[in-house]
Each structure stands twice: as structure tokens, then as C-alpha cells.
Design a protein around this motif. Structure first.
Motif, PDB file in Angstrom:
ATOM      1  N   VAL A  87       0.826  -1.209   0.000  1.00 24.34           N
ATOM      2  CA  VAL A  87       0.000   0.000   0.000  1.00 24.34           C
ATOM      3  C   VAL A  87       0.866   1.267   0.000  1.00 24.34           C
ATOM      4  O   VAL A  87       1.737   1.423   0.861  1.00 24.34           O
TER       5      VAL A  87
ATOM      6  N   ASN B 146      -0.193   5.042   0.288  1.00 28.74           N
ATOM      7  CA  ASN B 146      -1.260   6.040   0.453  1.00 28.74           C
ATOM      8  C   ASN B 146      -0.666   7.439   0.322  1.00 28.74           C
ATOM      9  O   ASN B 146       0.056   7.889   1.204  1.00 28.74           O
TER      10      ASN B 146
ATOM     11  N   SER C 154      -4.992   9.174   5.833  1.00 33.78           N
ATOM     12  CA  SER C 154      -5.353   7.756   5.964  1.00 33.78           C
ATOM     13  C   SER C 154      -5.133   7.321   7.406  1.00 33.78           C
ATOM     14  O   SER C 154      -4.199   7.789   8.062  1.00 33.78           O
TER      15      SER C 154
ATOM     16  N   ASP D 200      -5.740   3.001  -6.553  1.00 32.36           N
ATOM     17  CA  ASP D 200      -6.850   2.838  -5.612  1.00 32.36           C
ATOM     18  C   ASP D 200      -7.734   4.077  -5.750  1.00 32.36           C
ATOM     19  O   ASP D 200      -7.439   5.128  -5.173  1.00 32.36           O
TER      20      ASP D 200
ATOM     21  N   VAL E  93     -12.698   0.611  -4.591  1.00 30.25           N
ATOM     22  CA  VAL E  93     -13.329   0.115  -3.357  1.00 30.25           C
ATOM     23  C   VAL E  93     -14.846   0.168  -3.443  1.00 30.25           C
ATOM     24  O   VAL E  93     -15.532  -0.478  -2.650  1.00 30.25           O
TER      25      VAL E  93
ATOM     26  N   ASP F 114     -13.245  -8.535  -3.766  1.00 33.08           N
ATOM     27  CA  ASP F 114     -12.720  -8.255  -2.419  1.00 33.08           C
ATOM     28  C   ASP F 114     -13.900  -8.050  -1.474  1.00 33.08           C
ATOM     29  O   ASP F 114     -14.793  -7.244  -1.776  1.00 33.08           O
TER      30      ASP F 114
ATOM     31  N   LEU G   3     -13.249  -5.654   3.957  1.00 31.30           N
ATOM     32  CA  LEU G   3     -13.227  -5.625   5.426  1.00 31.30           C
ATOM     33  C   LEU G   3     -13.237  -4.182   5.919  1.00 31.30           C
ATOM     34  O   LEU G   3     -12.484  -3.337   5.428  1.00 31.30           O
TER      35      LEU G   3
ATOM     36  N   PHE H 278     -15.457  -1.893   5.559  1.00 33.50           N
ATOM     37  CA  PHE H 278     -16.292  -0.958   4.802  1.00 33.50           C
ATOM     38  C   PHE H 278     -17.764  -1.297   5.039  1.00 33.50           C
ATOM     39  O   PHE H 278     -18.254  -2.308   4.534  1.00 33.50           O
TER      40      PHE H 278
ATOM     41  N   LEU I  13      -9.072 -10.805  -3.326  1.00 30.03           N
ATOM     42  CA  LEU I  13      -8.107  -9.932  -2.646  1.00 30.03           C
ATOM     43  C   LEU I  13      -8.707  -9.568  -1.287  1.00 30.03           C
ATOM     44  O   LEU I  13      -9.919  -9.358  -1.182  1.00 30.03           O
TER      45      LEU I  13
ATOM     46  N   LYS J 253      -6.341  -2.561  10.304  1.00 30.37           N
ATOM     47  CA  LYS J 253      -7.734  -2.100  10.456  1.00 30.37           C
ATOM     48  C   LYS J 253      -8.197  -2.175  11.905  1.00 30.37           C
ATOM     49  O   LYS J 253      -7.640  -2.910  12.722  1.00 30.37           O
TER      50      LYS J 253
END
Ligand code: PMM
Length: 279
Positions: A3, A5, A10, A77, A98, A170, A173, A175, A200, A206
Motif C-alpha cells: 500500500v 497512500n 489515511s 486505488d 473500493v 474483495d 473488510l 467498509f 483480494l 484495520k
């Protein structure tokens, strides 16, 4: 999937890589740690986050993608067609959306037209409102409902012309999901895999991990969730997922090496030469 960002806000690493040079250097570190691909994003999706302007998002991601795509597989993303289009022009080959095409349906045509890989995540609403949508009261519970809603998104993605061999799913998780929803999805991923597409999963840092490891009412801070996350990666590797979206690539790689060694003893533990002289 490492990742990157490029955001000021974030929850996991907000502000650390907002300058293009810092983001590129971070991407290179993740590649050196063994990332197969880099996921570059310019919009924070943490609960309650407000959206950047399109121009801000473009300014954040395009220069970083242009640089990193010279020697890496890059995914963007984004939920925006315009950003996806610019990212693909700059060298990205994967669109990680997403919203699964719900936020800006034109993004599906952009992915189809470019022949890109498209990641459709399970999503219900933008970050400012997603907590209001975390209910899964139907007969199938959270797993059945997520699978049903992902199947609808898959249909829309294919109808827009994306190559079926290039669609990744995906479960999303965190969301519009509470902690118990994430755990149920992790426990029972088979119905998601049974949709027939590569899967994925993003669990890294998280808040459900923070709550699992809480002391009293204090969730474990973001930067101290890595050991628990590594255990999640080992679990996911056992499930045969296509990818894990992670901040600490080294730890994830190590977990995957252990699982490979357990499953395929002769090739396992990566590509190390035999070491007869060590116990
Ligand atoms: N999670 C975040 C952002 N993008 N993309 C996919 N496909 N799956 C995820 O779970 C996911 C994502 C939020 O995490 P971050 O703020 O650490 O990037």
C-alpha cells in the motif's frame, strides 16, 4: 500488494507519504521487501473521511504512478473514472475500486476500454455514511449478503465489457462492516471464492484488529497491530486468496513463505538453497 497512500489523512499512515518523493521512496522500499504489486491511492477511505477534489486526487497519484510504474506492476486505488483513466495512461495496469463501480459507474468502461485488471470491492456508501449501512439481517447473514452484493457487482463489471479473466473480488473488510462482520468473513471466505474470481483481502492495520488487542477500552494503536495482521495473512494464504493488501510487505511475505513450506515441503520456504549444516 503493498500500500502506498499518497494522502494526508489515511488512518494507517496518513501524511507520511503525501510528498511524491516520499511516496516513490516508500513504494521502492515495498518492492525491495518483496511486493508483487503496488496499490497507489490519493483518497482516504477511513470512516468519516471527506473526499478530496478530483484535481487533488490526480495531483497526488499521477506523478507517483508515472515513476513507480517504470519498474513495478501498479494498481490505482480510486473510485473515480477520471482518476482511473489518468492512472492507466501513466502506467497503472490495475484499477482497485473500493466501490465496485457504485460510486462512478463510468469507471467500469474505463477499465474495460484499457484492458485493465479491475478489483471490485464490496461497498455500500462513502466513508462519511458507511457506519449507517453496517447491517446484515438477511437470512445469509453477512457472508451471504456480501456474496450476493458482490455477485451483482460482478455482473455489472462484466456487462461493461471487462474481461472475466481480469476481475478480482474483495469482501471489503471494514467498509460498512463492524468487527464481528469482518471476523465472520475471514472465517468463511469459501462462498466469496466460489464466485469463481480471484480474491483480494485487506485487513492490514484495520480497527477490528485494534479492538481485538484492546487493553480495557483502549484499542491497540495502529502501528502495533502488525503481529496480529501477520497471523491473518497466514490464515488467508491457507485459504488460497489471490492477494493480500498490506502495509508491511516483509511480514506478509514471511507468513506466506511459512504457509508455502507447510503445503509444499520440497519447494517451500521460498527459494532458499538447502542448508545442510544448520539444525
Ligand atoms: N482498504 C483500504 C483502502 N483500499 N482496497 C481494497 N481492494 N481492499 C481494502 O480492504 C482496502 C482498499 C483502507 O485501508 P488503508 O487506509 O490502510 O489504505
Amino acid at each position: 500488494m503493498g500500500v502506498v497512500n499518497v494522502t494526508p489523512d489515511s488512518f494507517s499512515d496518513g501524511g507520511r507519504y503525501v510528498e511524491p518523493e516520499a511516496a516513490v521512496a516508500h513504494g521502492r522500499r515495498l518492492l525491495a521487501d518483496g511486493a508483487d504489486l503496488l496499490d497507489i491511492g490519493g483518497e482516504s477511505t477511513r470512516p468519516g473521511a471527506t473526499r478530496p477534489l478530483v484535481s487533488e486526487e490526480l495531483d497526488r497519484v499521477v506523478p507517483v504512478i508515472r515513476e513507480l510504474a517504470r519498474d513495478a506492476v501498479v494498481s490505482v486505488d480510486t473510485m473515480r473514472a477520471e482518476v482511473a483513466e489518468a492512472a492507466l495512461e501513466a502506467g497503472a495496469t490495475i484499477v482497485n475500486d473500493v466501490s465496485g463501480g457504485l460510486a462512478d459507474p463510468r469507471i467500469l468502461e474505463v477499465a474495460a476500454h484499457a484492458g485493465a485488471v479491475y478489483v471490485a470491492m464490496h461497498w455500500r456508501a462513502h466513508s462519511t455514511r458507511m457506519a449507517d449501512f453496517a447491517t446484515y439481517d438477511g437470512p445469509g447473514g453477512v457472508v451471504g449478503t456480501v456474496v450476493e452484493e458482490l455477485a451483482e457487482r460482478l455482473e455489472a463489471v462484466l456487462a461493461a465489457g471487462v474481461d472475466p479473466a481480469r476481475v478480482v473480488l474483495d469482501p471489503g473488510l471494514g467498509f460498512a462492516k463492524r468487527g464481528e462482520h469482518n471476523w465472520e468473513l475471514l472465517r468463511d471466505l469459501d462462498p466469496v471464492t466460489a464466485l469463481g474470481q480471484p480474491v483480494l483481502v485487506g485487513a492490514s492495520r484495520k480497527s477490528f484488529l485494534g479492538r481485538l488487542l484492546a487493553e480495557g477500552d483502549e484499542p491497540r494503536p495502529v502501528e502495533q497491530r502488525e503481529h496480529a495482521h501477520t497471523a491473518v495473512v497466514a490464515h488467508l494464504a491457507r485459504q488460497g486468496v489471490w492477494g493480500v493488501r498490506v502495509h508491511d510487505v516483509r511480514a506478509a511475505r514471511d507468513a506466506i513463505a511459512v504457509v508455502s513450506a507447510l503445503e509444499e515441503p520440497r519447494q517451500g520456504a521460498g527459494h532458499q538453497p538447502p542448508q545442510e549444516d544448520t539444525p
